[in-house]
Write a protein that holds these residues in place. Structure first.
Motif, PDB file in Angstrom:
ATOM      1  N   HIS A   1       0.847  -1.203   0.000  1.00  0.00           N
ATOM      2  CA  HIS A   1       0.000   0.000   0.000  1.00  0.00           C
ATOM      3  C   HIS A   1       0.874   1.242   0.000  1.00  0.00           C
ATOM      4  O   HIS A   1       0.864   2.065   0.929  1.00  0.00           O
ATOM      5  N   LEU A   2       1.623   1.412  -1.086  1.00  0.00           N
ATOM      6  CA  LEU A   2       2.619   2.476  -1.180  1.00  0.00           C
ATOM      7  C   LEU A   2       2.007   3.872  -1.030  1.00  0.00           C
ATOM      8  O   LEU A   2       2.610   4.760  -0.415  1.00  0.00           O
ATOM      9  N   ALA A   3       0.825   4.077  -1.590  1.00  0.00           N
ATOM     10  CA  ALA A   3       0.196   5.399  -1.482  1.00  0.00           C
ATOM     11  C   ALA A   3      -0.147   5.721  -0.035  1.00  0.00           C
ATOM     12  O   ALA A   3      -0.018   6.870   0.406  1.00  0.00           O
ATOM     13  N   LEU A   4      -0.585   4.706   0.705  1.00  0.00           N
ATOM     14  CA  LEU A   4      -0.903   4.933   2.120  1.00  0.00           C
ATOM     15  C   LEU A   4       0.360   5.304   2.885  1.00  0.00           C
ATOM     16  O   LEU A   4       0.334   6.165   3.771  1.00  0.00           O
ATOM     17  N   MET A   5       1.481   4.684   2.544  1.00  0.00           N
ATOM     18  CA  MET A   5       2.732   5.039   3.233  1.00  0.00           C
ATOM     19  C   MET A   5       3.167   6.461   2.895  1.00  0.00           C
ATOM     20  O   MET A   5       3.712   7.171   3.755  1.00  0.00           O
ATOM     21  N   ALA A   6       2.936   6.902   1.657  1.00  0.00           N
ATOM     22  CA  ALA A   6       3.245   8.293   1.319  1.00  0.00           C
ATOM     23  C   ALA A   6       2.393   9.230   2.172  1.00  0.00           C
ATOM     24  O   ALA A   6       2.881  10.239   2.699  1.00  0.00           O
ATOM     25  N   GLN A   7       1.125   8.881   2.319  1.00  0.00           N
ATOM     26  CA  GLN A   7       0.228   9.678   3.167  1.00  0.00           C
ATOM     27  C   GLN A   7       0.694   9.643   4.616  1.00  0.00           C
ATOM     28  O   GLN A   7       0.694  10.675   5.311  1.00  0.00           O
ATOM     29  N   ASN A   8       1.113   8.482   5.081  1.00  0.00           N
ATOM     30  CA  ASN A   8       1.592   8.358   6.460  1.00  0.00           C
ATOM     31  C   ASN A   8       2.862   9.173   6.693  1.00  0.00           C
ATOM     32  O   ASN A   8       3.079   9.717   7.783  1.00  0.00           O
ATOM     33  N   GLY A   9       3.720   9.246   5.675  1.00  0.00           N
ATOM     34  CA  GLY A   9       4.929  10.046   5.798  1.00  0.00           C
ATOM     35  C   GLY A   9       4.619  11.522   5.947  1.00  0.00           C
ATOM     36  O   GLY A   9       5.237  12.233   6.756  1.00  0.00           O
ATOM     37  N   VAL A  10       3.657  12.002   5.176  1.00  0.00           N
ATOM     38  CA  VAL A  10       3.217  13.390   5.293  1.00  0.00           C
ATOM     39  C   VAL A  10       2.652  13.635   6.695  1.00  0.00           C
ATOM     40  O   VAL A  10       2.967  14.630   7.361  1.00  0.00           O
ATOM     41  N   GLN A  11       1.824  12.700   7.149  1.00  0.00           N
ATOM     42  CA  GLN A  11       1.205  12.839   8.482  1.00  0.00           C
ATOM     43  C   GLN A  11       2.278  12.849   9.572  1.00  0.00           C
ATOM     44  O   GLN A  11       2.167  13.610  10.548  1.00  0.00           O
ATOM     45  N   ALA A  12       3.311  12.028   9.425  1.00  0.00           N
ATOM     46  CA  ALA A  12       4.374  11.976  10.429  1.00  0.00           C
ATOM     47  C   ALA A  12       5.067  13.334  10.563  1.00  0.00           C
ATOM     48  O   ALA A  12       5.353  13.803  11.669  1.00  0.00           O
ATOM     49  N   ALA A  13       5.339  13.975   9.422  1.00  0.00           N
ATOM     50  CA  ALA A  13       5.998  15.281   9.460  1.00  0.00           C
ATOM     51  C   ALA A  13       5.078  16.332  10.094  1.00  0.00           C
ATOM     52  O   ALA A  13       5.538  17.179  10.874  1.00  0.00           O
ATOM     53  N   LEU A  14       3.802  16.288   9.780  1.00  0.00           N
ATOM     54  CA  LEU A  14       2.859  17.249  10.361  1.00  0.00           C
ATOM     55  C   LEU A  14       2.730  17.058  11.875  1.00  0.00           C
ATOM     56  O   LEU A  14       2.632  18.027  12.627  1.00  0.00           O
ATOM     57  N   LEU A  15       2.733  15.794  12.308  1.00  0.00           N
ATOM     58  CA  LEU A  15       2.661  15.523  13.743  1.00  0.00           C
ATOM     59  C   LEU A  15       3.915  16.034  14.459  1.00  0.00           C
ATOM     60  O   LEU A  15       3.839  16.640  15.533  1.00  0.00           O
ATOM     61  N   ALA A  16       5.077  15.766  13.864  1.00  0.00           N
ATOM     62  CA  ALA A  16       6.331  16.232  14.470  1.00  0.00           C
ATOM     63  C   ALA A  16       6.352  17.756  14.554  1.00  0.00           C
ATOM     64  O   ALA A  16       6.848  18.329  15.533  1.00  0.00           O
ATOM     65  N   GLN A  17       5.822  18.419  13.541  1.00  0.00           N
ATOM     66  CA  GLN A  17       5.762  19.877  13.552  1.00  0.00           C
ATOM     67  C   GLN A  17       4.935  20.390  14.728  1.00  0.00           C
ATOM     68  O   GLN A  17       5.200  21.463  15.271  1.00  0.00           O
ATOM     69  N   ARG A  18       3.959  19.603  15.126  1.00  0.00           N
ATOM     70  CA  ARG A  18       3.071  19.993  16.221  1.00  0.00           C
ATOM     71  C   ARG A  18       3.543  19.494  17.580  1.00  0.00           C
ATOM     72  O   ARG A  18       2.821  19.594  18.574  1.00  0.00           O
ATOM     73  N   GLY A  19       4.741  18.918  17.645  1.00  0.00           N
ATOM     74  CA  GLY A  19       5.313  18.533  18.919  1.00  0.00           C
ATOM     75  C   GLY A  19       5.211  17.071  19.284  1.00  0.00           C
ATOM     76  O   GLY A  19       5.665  16.661  20.357  1.00  0.00           O
TER      77      GLY A  19
END
Length: 349
Positions: free
Chosen positions: A99-117
């Motif tokens: 599910h490569l597209a889901l992992m791309a989405q998860n990578g984006v989400q990981a960066a957004l979460l890290a940005q928020r602490g």
């Protein structure tokens, strides 16, 4: 678009994401690899999630600590390794392995979460027994691949573009068959039999395609589409093409076998484009032999032809050329939104 990034920033983000994701993938793939076999019973591409996280983090301007946590969150967001199971399935699902597209989405989400602490496992890659390589189903980890010549040797030039919408290993087969046909001025109807020999076991028992991934993964079908040089290439994965009577008939002429003893003397690994294949075409009582040990890289002119072939009929010629020019000048774009504007204003041909 969301951060109004300049083209140069997008270029840098893509380079960083591919570098990190590619190096992690190389470390996993080289573990236990051989020139003639698979790597373990479980295979996966979990490194994709790191590439997406790093590219996103670069665009968001994350600090070093935030990027570190984004990597940790991303590692825990990778999907389970399903590539080997997928490729062994007789009836391929419509969801591609890992599910490569889901992992791309998860990578984006990981960066957004890290940005928020949010914090992540800052040692996600490490561990001789419990590191990420274990999550990804590898048999080990080539630790030197992660940092060897970092900053001087880039993995981006090693990316291989496919010539055809088919499994990577089938691309060399199709390329070689088309080359033999051109050299001998053969038409599809003149071919009586086509023998394909590779070191990989081909899934010859797959049923006729009923959806796009079944078409993509059916070696006999994609070879037949290549023999008939079906255009546009995107139509290979459409029902009106994989139901064509001439292609279905030609599929019956194809026979898959293993390589003959001594037929290949080179050695290599698949991530180095090593994929030995040999083909024999029988036509009008003559036998034409061909083969290659490595995938043929796609140069820039061929990539441009493929792009226009695939967007033809979906975008006007002018919009397609505007997009192409903008991509070649990506680093000079004031805003990546310029690409979006071209698409938004594009009209069908």
């Amino acid at each position: 678009d969301a951060v109004a990034a300049a083209g140069s920033d997008v270029f840098a983000a893509m380079a960083a994401g591919l570098e990190v994701g590619g190096r992690i993938g190389a470390a996993l793939r080289r573990a236990g690899g051989t020139a003639t076999g698979e790597v373990g019973a479980v295979r996966g591409q979990g490194n994709v999630v790191f590439g997406a996280a790093v590219a996103t983090g670069r665009l968001l301007g994350l600090s070093g600590d935030q990027m570190h946590h984004a990597m940790g969150i991303a590692g825990y967001s990778a999907t389970v390794p399903t590539m080997r199971k997928f490729l062994e399935s007789v009836n391929l699902p419509m969801t591609k392995y890992d599910h490569l597209a889901l992992m791309a989405q998860n990578g984006v989400q990981a960066a957004l979460l890290a940005q928020r602490g949010f914090t992540g496992d800052v040692e996600v890659l490490e561990g001789e027994e419990i590191g990420f390589w274990r999550f990804a189903g590898a048999q080990g980890c080539d630790w030197t691949a992660l940092t060897d010549r970092l900053g001087t040797h880039w993995v981006l030039p090693e990316v291989t573009y496919k010539h055809y919408p088919a499994v990577l290993y089938n691309n060399s087969i199709i390329y070689e068959v088309q080359q033999l046909m051109r050299d001998a001025s053969l038409t599809p109807d003149a071919i009586d039999r086509l023998e394909v020999r590779t070191f990989r076991r081909m899934a010859a028992n797959r049923p006729l395609p009923t959806q796009y991934l079944e078409a993509w993964g059916n070696a006999a079908y994609t070879i037949a589409a290549g023999v008939y040089d079906v255009r546009p290439l995107r139509s290979w994965l459409e029902p009106n093409t994989f139901n064509r009577a001439d292609l279905l008939a030609f599929m019956k002429k194809i026979e898959f076998k293993g390589l003959r003893d001594g037929e290949v003397t080179s050695t290599g690994n698949y991530w180095e484009r090593w994929a030995p294949t040999r083909v024999t075409i029988e036509a009008d009582g003559q036998f034409l032999e061909g083969g290659r040990d490595y995938h043929v890289p796609m140069d820039d002119p061929a990539l441009v032809v493929k792009f226009h072939d695939n967007v033809g009929g979906m975008l006007s010629d002018e919009a397609a050329h505007q997009l192409e020019r903008a991509c070649w000048n990506l680093k000079g774009l004031g805003s990546i939104g310029d690409l979006t504007k071209i698409l938004a204003g594009a009209h069908l041909a």
